[in-house]
Design a protein around this motif. Structure first.
Motif: not given
Length: 300
Positions: A213-221
């Motif tokens: 979830d943390d990785m996806r949030q970083r990537i989506e940002s």
């Protein structure tokens, strides 16, 4: 054996023997820099045989030696400044640009014979069977020094840059976003994500669980993965970078158990470990290229 890997392609198979390669490299054998040289580079024998190309099981190992004189520019400038002051006192006016340059050259020539030297060695592995050339260098620039000598030494050297269908940055970002490593690999606990925006904001994780979830949030940002620690086949751990360099190569216990600890002769042990390493690393490279969508071949 190798801590880093800058990776290049050769024809597979490359029909060149170590006996054919040896005379091409001999004119570039290492000779220590003279008293007026700042740097010297050349090939040395990787083992005691005296051959510049160490061949084991159709795998070639080369070693480039670089010797540099340590003569800091601050020391040259300091001595030049003293000499310029002395010259000004003698002639009654400060030296011009041309005189200052001549003074600086003279000071450099005088100090060079007294300068300390440092040596560094760079391993080069050539796999003519599977078509790989790997330089143990931390940066592409360091590898370029090796390649320049090889291109100069070997007529029509058919070396190519390795290019893959997917860029490593895009592929690593996908692996983190999907929380799924490619077949044969596992994702470890080190990574770096950098913003594609103007600020290039960067987040690094070191020995830290990479939560999906943390990785996806970083990537989506708007961030993209630029480095990712991976393990292949539970044998070799490494860090893959966005420019397809491999760093921090570490052989794991399973790999070490397959080495030859009972062999007493050092040369036999070295050759056995070299054979084992190159055999497994060639498989790793093939798996990595597959994970990146395959190789883009040079147009005919």
């Amino acid at each position: 054996m190798f801590r880093n890997a800058q990776i290049y392609r050769l024809p597979s198979p490359w029909a060149v023997t170590h006996q054919e390669l040896e005379p091409h490299l001999s004119p570039q054998s290492f000779t220590a820099p003279s008293s007026i040289e700042l740097k010297a580079q050349g090939w040395v024998a990787p083992r005691d045989s005296g051959m510049l190309v160490h061949a084991v099981n159709r795998q070639f190992l080369l070693q480039l030696t670089t010797e540099k004189k340590l003569l800091p520019s601050s020391v040259i400038n300091q001595v030049t400044k003293v000499r310029a002051a002395e010259l000004e006192e003698q002639q009654g006016f400060p030296p011009g640009r041309k005189q200052t340059k001549e003074l600086k050259d003279q000071v450099t020539d005088e100090l060079l014979p007294r300068a300390f030297s440092t040596q560094s060695r760079t391993w080069v592995w050539i796999d003519p069977v599977n078509g790989w050339l790997v330089v143990d260098a931390g940066t592409p620039g360091k590898a370029e020094e090796v390649l320049k000598l090889l291109f100069k030494a070997i007529p029509k050297f058919p070396l190519e840059t390795l290019r893959t269908v997917m860029s490593p940055g895009a592929a690593m970002t996908d692996w983190l976003a999907s929380d799924e490593a490619p077949a044969g690999f596992t994702v470890d606990q080190d990574t770096e994500l950098r913003s594609t925006g103007e600020g290039k904001a960067t987040v690094r994780y070191v020995r830290h669980a990479l939560e999906a979830d943390d990785m996806r949030q970083r990537i989506e940002s708007g961030k993209q993965c630029t480095r990712l620690a991976l393990t292949w086949a539970d044998k070799i751990s490494f860090t893959l970078t966005e420019n397809l360099s491999i760093k921090k190569i570490t052989l794991l216990d399973v790999f070490k158990e397959e080495s030859m600890p009972t062999v007493r002769d050092e040369n036999e042990r070295f050759d056995g470990n070299f054979t084992l390493f190159t055999g497994e690393f060639a498989k790793l490279l093939a798996s990595l290229v597959d994970a990146l969508g395959g190789r883009i071949k040079k147009a005919a």
